[in-house]
Enzyme design. Sequence first.
Site, PDB file in Angstrom:
ATOM      1  N   SER A   1      42.128  70.911  14.360  1.00  0.00           N
ATOM      2  CA  SER A   1      42.755  71.446  13.151  1.00  0.00           C
ATOM      3  C   SER A   1      43.871  70.503  12.727  1.00  0.00           C
ATOM      4  O   SER A   1      44.452  69.807  13.565  1.00  0.00           O
ATOM      5  CB  SER A   1      43.347  72.833  13.425  1.00  0.00           C
TER       6      SER A   1
ATOM      7  N   TYR B   1      48.583  77.984  18.510  1.00  0.00           N
ATOM      8  CA  TYR B   1      47.377  77.431  17.897  1.00  0.00           C
ATOM      9  C   TYR B   1      47.491  75.912  17.752  1.00  0.00           C
ATOM     10  O   TYR B   1      46.558  75.167  18.093  1.00  0.00           O
ATOM     11  CB  TYR B   1      47.167  78.085  16.538  1.00  0.00           C
TER      12      TYR B   1
END
Length: 243
Positions: free
Chosen positions: A140, A153
């Site tokens: 990501s 995350y």
Amino acid sequence: MAEEQPVALVTGARTGIGRAIAERLQQDGYRVALNVHRALTDDEQAELGQIFQPLTVVVGDVADETAAEAMVSQVQDQFGRLDLLVNNAGLNRDTLLTRMKAADFEQVVHTNLTGAFLMTKYALKLMQKQRAGNIVNISSIAGLRGNIGQANYAASKAGIIGLTKTAAREGALRGVRCNAVAPGMIHTAMTAAMSEKRQEEFASQIPLKRFGDPTEIADAVAFLAGNAYITGQVLTVDGGLTI
């Protein structure tokens, strides 16, 4: 004799980006095994069965070592080999770092990073024996630039980049490649949970002025899977957000 179809295993493939990747790989001629965390309902089985023919589902938690080993073995037993692993399974538990519970940090890192590590471990063992194979990890842009409210995350996705580069170095010794795709803002259940105003604010920061579609991530995975001279790279697919 016609060349046998290649085999792909996509984790977290029931919906969203994982589902789009699995569909694209099937279109590209792969026999695709779909990993899901829990057993499918009858309706889900019927829906996926209309798209994936034949439908091959491997059920298990990627972050459980016994399950990870068993899932790779299941694919090997059914198809005789594994040509492509796509590590897509993941989750988020967002909140500001100072409010984040240690359990939420650990759970996200365990699922996203440990899960990718375990699936890579057992797939790489098989691929090294085959002296051929390919792994694509879904990271990501949060792992590249950080993101407010996503310490867990972002840490997990940054870790995936390190894992990718190490697997690429070790895998290359026996003809196995490993790359990563770093999506930006993509239309998924995660972004759909945001308010319309918040989505507009994010879109305004993106040079292309829109969120991406899961099929555009699938395109990137297919590209990396198909190029035999790319390994250890991170392909950012974010509409220019990280420029």
